[in-house]
Design a protein around this motif. Structure first.
Motif, PDB file in Angstrom:
ATOM      1  N   TYR A  84       0.839  -1.210   0.000  1.00  0.00           N
ATOM      2  CA  TYR A  84       0.000   0.000   0.000  1.00  0.00           C
ATOM      3  C   TYR A  84       0.873   1.259   0.000  1.00  0.00           C
ATOM      4  CZ  TYR A  84      -3.166   3.619   1.724  1.00  0.00           C
ATOM      5  OH  TYR A  84      -3.874   4.786   1.871  1.00  0.00           O
ATOM      6  N   ILE A  85       1.958   1.208   0.724  1.00  0.00           N
ATOM      7  CA  ILE A  85       2.863   2.348   0.843  1.00  0.00           C
ATOM      8  C   ILE A  85       3.639   2.593  -0.453  1.00  0.00           C
ATOM      9  CG2 ILE A  85       5.005   3.097   1.970  1.00  0.00           C
ATOM     10  CD1 ILE A  85       3.979   1.608   4.484  1.00  0.00           C
ATOM     11  N   LYS A  86       3.999   1.541  -1.150  1.00  0.00           N
ATOM     12  CA  LYS A  86       4.915   1.611  -2.299  1.00  0.00           C
ATOM     13  C   LYS A  86       4.594   2.731  -3.296  1.00  0.00           C
ATOM     14  CE  LYS A  86       6.171  -1.001  -6.422  1.00  0.00           C
ATOM     15  NZ  LYS A  86       7.354  -0.193  -6.698  1.00  0.00           N
ATOM     16  N   PRO A  87       3.378   2.810  -3.861  1.00  0.00           N
ATOM     17  CA  PRO A  87       3.149   3.853  -4.870  1.00  0.00           C
ATOM     18  C   PRO A  87       3.280   5.266  -4.317  1.00  0.00           C
ATOM     19  CG  PRO A  87       1.089   2.756  -4.279  1.00  0.00           C
ATOM     20  CD  PRO A  87       2.194   1.956  -3.689  1.00  0.00           C
ATOM     21  N   LYS A  88       2.914   5.445  -3.053  1.00  0.00           N
ATOM     22  CA  LYS A  88       3.054   6.757  -2.424  1.00  0.00           C
ATOM     23  C   LYS A  88       4.536   7.110  -2.270  1.00  0.00           C
ATOM     24  CE  LYS A  88      -1.257   6.358   0.231  1.00  0.00           C
ATOM     25  NZ  LYS A  88      -1.925   7.575  -0.273  1.00  0.00           N
ATOM     26  N   SER A  89       5.305   6.125  -1.882  1.00  0.00           N
ATOM     27  CA  SER A  89       6.734   6.348  -1.719  1.00  0.00           C
ATOM     28  C   SER A  89       7.412   6.589  -3.064  1.00  0.00           C
ATOM     29  CB  SER A  89       7.375   5.156  -1.015  1.00  0.00           C
ATOM     30  OG  SER A  89       8.746   5.351  -0.837  1.00  0.00           O
ATOM     31  N   ASP A  90       7.030   5.798  -4.072  1.00  0.00           N
ATOM     32  CA  ASP A  90       7.603   5.973  -5.404  1.00  0.00           C
ATOM     33  C   ASP A  90       7.354   7.380  -5.937  1.00  0.00           C
ATOM     34  OD1 ASP A  90       8.445   3.362  -5.313  1.00  0.00           O
ATOM     35  OD2 ASP A  90       6.849   2.584  -6.604  1.00  0.00           O
ATOM     36  N   ALA A  91       6.161   7.904  -5.608  1.00  0.00           N
ATOM     37  CA  ALA A  91       5.774   9.228  -6.107  1.00  0.00           C
ATOM     38  C   ALA A  91       6.175  10.353  -5.158  1.00  0.00           C
ATOM     39  CB  ALA A  91       4.266   9.268  -6.346  1.00  0.00           C
ATOM     40  N   GLU A  92       6.747   9.976  -4.006  1.00  0.00           N
ATOM     41  CA  GLU A  92       7.115  10.949  -2.968  1.00  0.00           C
ATOM     42  C   GLU A  92       5.925  11.835  -2.610  1.00  0.00           C
ATOM     43  OE1 GLU A  92      10.733  12.990  -3.719  1.00  0.00           O
ATOM     44  OE2 GLU A  92      11.852  11.160  -4.212  1.00  0.00           O
ATOM     45  N   THR A  93       4.798  11.170  -2.362  1.00  0.00           N
ATOM     46  CA  THR A  93       3.546  11.867  -2.068  1.00  0.00           C
ATOM     47  C   THR A  93       3.650  12.657  -0.773  1.00  0.00           C
ATOM     48  OG1 THR A  93       2.332  10.109  -3.169  1.00  0.00           O
ATOM     49  CG2 THR A  93       1.068  11.570  -1.733  1.00  0.00           C
ATOM     50  N   GLU A  94       3.280  13.921  -0.825  1.00  0.00           N
ATOM     51  CA  GLU A  94       3.228  14.756   0.366  1.00  0.00           C
ATOM     52  C   GLU A  94       1.883  14.557   1.070  1.00  0.00           C
ATOM     53  OE1 GLU A  94       5.610  16.405   1.554  1.00  0.00           O
ATOM     54  OE2 GLU A  94       7.050  16.603  -0.063  1.00  0.00           O
ATOM     55  N   PRO A  95       1.796  14.760   2.391  1.00  0.00           N
ATOM     56  CA  PRO A  95       2.914  15.141   3.258  1.00  0.00           C
ATOM     57  C   PRO A  95       3.587  13.944   3.920  1.00  0.00           C
ATOM     58  CG  PRO A  95       0.881  15.288   4.471  1.00  0.00           C
ATOM     59  CD  PRO A  95       0.508  14.802   3.101  1.00  0.00           C
ATOM     60  N   GLU A  96       3.104  12.743   3.627  1.00  0.00           N
ATOM     61  CA  GLU A  96       3.577  11.583   4.372  1.00  0.00           C
ATOM     62  C   GLU A  96       5.019  11.226   4.041  1.00  0.00           C
ATOM     63  OE1 GLU A  96       3.722   8.615   7.051  1.00  0.00           O
ATOM     64  OE2 GLU A  96       2.293  10.241   6.845  1.00  0.00           O
ATOM     65  N   TYR A  97       5.408  11.380   2.794  1.00  0.00           N
ATOM     66  CA  TYR A  97       6.765  11.000   2.391  1.00  0.00           C
ATOM     67  C   TYR A  97       7.779  12.038   2.873  1.00  0.00           C
ATOM     68  CZ  TYR A  97      10.740   9.563  -0.399  1.00  0.00           C
ATOM     69  OH  TYR A  97      11.982   9.136  -0.795  1.00  0.00           O
ATOM     70  N   ASP A  98       8.867  11.573   3.487  1.00  0.00           N
ATOM     71  CA  ASP A  98       9.981  12.455   3.814  1.00  0.00           C
ATOM     72  C   ASP A  98      11.252  11.627   3.865  1.00  0.00           C
ATOM     73  OD1 ASP A  98      10.250  11.256   6.331  1.00  0.00           O
ATOM     74  OD2 ASP A  98       9.005  12.752   7.323  1.00  0.00           O
ATOM     75  N   GLU A  99      12.343  12.217   4.286  1.00  0.00           N
ATOM     76  CA  GLU A  99      13.640  11.533   4.208  1.00  0.00           C
ATOM     77  C   GLU A  99      13.746  10.326   5.132  1.00  0.00           C
ATOM     78  OE1 GLU A  99      15.944  14.540   7.334  1.00  0.00           O
ATOM     79  OE2 GLU A  99      16.572  14.428   5.253  1.00  0.00           O
ATOM     80  N   ASN A 100      12.859  10.223   6.118  1.00  0.00           N
ATOM     81  CA  ASN A 100      12.871   9.072   7.022  1.00  0.00           C
ATOM     82  C   ASN A 100      11.854   8.006   6.625  1.00  0.00           C
ATOM     83  OD1 ASN A 100      14.867  10.037   8.835  1.00  0.00           O
ATOM     84  ND2 ASN A 100      13.359  11.395   9.762  1.00  0.00           N
ATOM     85  N   TYR A 101      11.398   8.042   5.380  1.00  0.00           N
ATOM     86  CA  TYR A 101      10.274   7.178   5.049  1.00  0.00           C
ATOM     87  C   TYR A 101      10.612   5.699   5.101  1.00  0.00           C
ATOM     88  CZ  TYR A 101       5.569   6.361   3.465  1.00  0.00           C
ATOM     89  OH  TYR A 101       4.265   5.978   3.424  1.00  0.00           O
ATOM     90  N   CYS A 102      11.866   5.337   4.914  1.00  0.00           N
ATOM     91  CA  CYS A 102      12.196   3.909   5.043  1.00  0.00           C
ATOM     92  C   CYS A 102      11.938   3.434   6.467  1.00  0.00           C
ATOM     93  CB  CYS A 102      13.638   3.635   4.621  1.00  0.00           C
ATOM     94  SG  CYS A 102      14.910   4.507   5.560  1.00  0.00           S
ATOM     95  N   MET A 103      12.235   4.290   7.460  1.00  0.00           N
ATOM     96  CA  MET A 103      11.944   3.957   8.855  1.00  0.00           C
ATOM     97  C   MET A 103      10.447   3.901   9.095  1.00  0.00           C
ATOM     98  SD  MET A 103      14.829   6.362  10.681  1.00  0.00           S
ATOM     99  CE  MET A 103      14.262   6.019  12.347  1.00  0.00           C
ATOM    100  N   GLN A 104       9.731   4.881   8.536  1.00  0.00           N
ATOM    101  CA  GLN A 104       8.286   4.923   8.714  1.00  0.00           C
ATOM    102  C   GLN A 104       7.628   3.680   8.107  1.00  0.00           C
ATOM    103  OE1 GLN A 104       7.129   8.594   6.913  1.00  0.00           O
ATOM    104  NE2 GLN A 104       8.256   9.863   8.372  1.00  0.00           N
TER     105      GLN A 104
END
Length: 345
Positions: free
Chosen positions: A131-151
């Motif tokens: 579920y997270i993958k497409p948001k992360s791939d697109a760097e969707t705001e505001p959830e995506y940030d530089e710590n997203y691998c941890m999140q």
């Protein structure tokens, strides 16, 4: 002239029973299963295939488990399938009979391992990462940030354990945070140690038996060269690969089911999840996930050490490229891998 009569050959053949019925996977000595879990299990009829079917029956000595099928008409070398459901903690002996004759016994243990998970539990983790993958791939705001691998890693664990208090967790659709957990100023090492302090880690392991190819490290001056060396800039020291594989082999031994690790490569630079499927010890699999879904490191369990080396190598190369861009190419980061094996509390 005397001779041997073959008139009763048919009845003689009927007395040639299978030699045994055991788990299809020879690595299983005693089968363990979690309370309230149901699994399909395969057994192999031992003996020479002589095209004669026998009635094979499984008899249980208690009601700790139930079987979806307990009687078959089968030939030697056939595979028998049944679903085992664990109802009560404890040991169960299955007496195997062929046409009323006892062949052997099979041991099943209903257990409550805190650090072994079911297929349904592991699927929750994978579904959250997907579920997270497409948001992360697109760097969707505001959830995506530089710590997203941890999140992403903690969101996967929060679904695995259905725990939205002790792990970073976000509601689907609304992106609303379920708690106040954040990562400002923290690394995966900080969070891994916190997860351990909270009682959700059964084992912690640190590994750094790697060697650096410094010729390739110095060649990273742009993204093009990074791509050429990223998967072989890091290798194992002599014996390192066997040491890393041996750790995993030992920690999942005789524990049938799914195993989950929160882990970091290059000493906190990147955070990932490792999932080992040991539901069939003769065909165990592994897969490594990050915020972009399943990585290139997945497949047969025997390749798990190489998979972690590969993740370490490209991440290390990435840190070297970042250092070059910031004018610090004479320095390099740690290669240390740290793993925390996740358990229920």
């Amino acid at each position: 002239m005397g001779g041997i009569s073959y008139g009763n050959w048919s009845s003689i053949k009927r007395e040639i029973f299978p030699t045994s019925v055991n788990f299809e996977c020879s690595k299983i000595v005693e089968y363990n299963i979690a309370l309230n879990e149901t699994r399909e299990v395969k057994f192999k009829v031992g003996g020479k295939n002589d095209d004669e079917k026998r009635e094979i029956e499984f008899e249980l000595n208690n009601s700790n488990i139930s079987l979806s099928t307990s009687k078959w008409n089968a030939e030697n070398e056939w595979i028998l399938k049944t679903k085992i459901t664990a109802k009560e903690l404890g040991n169960t002996t299955i007496t195997v009979k062929a046409e009323g004759k006892t062949l052997n016994t099979i041991k099943v243990k209903c257990v409550n391992y805190k650090d072994v998970f079911s297929n349904a539990e592991s699927k929750r983790l994978i579904d959250e990462i997907n579920y997270i993958k497409p948001k992360s791939d697109a760097e969707t705001e505001p959830e995506y940030d530089e710590n997203y691998c941890m999140q992403a890693a903690e969101r996967g664990i929060s679904e695995l354990l259905k725990n939205y208090t002790d792990f970073y967790s976000v509601e689907r659709g609304t992106d609303k945070h379920r708690n106040r957990i954040g990562f400002s100023g923290l690394t995966a090492i900080d969070r891994g140690n916190k997860i351990k302090a909270n009682g959700y880690v059964s084992n912690q392991f640190e590994f750094n038996d790697y060697s650096i190819d410094h010729t390739k490290r110095k060649s990273i001056i742009d993204s093009a060269n990074y791509g050429k060396v990223k998967y072989d800039i890091i290798n194992f020291n002599t014996g390192g690969k066997n040491k890393l594989f041996g750790y995993f082999e030992n920690i999942i031994s005789n524990k049938i089911g799914f195993h989950v690790f929160y882990f970091t490569v290059t000493n906190g630079f990147h955070t990932l999840l490792l999932l080992i499927d040991n539901s069939n010890p003769c065909d165990a699999k592994y897969a490594i996930y990050d915020q972009h879904g399943i990585t290139s490191s997945s497949g047969n369990f025997s390749d798990i050490a190489e998979g972690i080396r590969k993740q370490t190598s490209w991440t290390f190369a990435n840190t070297c490229l970042n250092r070059f861009k910031s004018g610090k190419s004479s320095q390099w980061d740690s290669t240390k891998t740290i793993l925390w094996k996740i358990q229920r509390k």
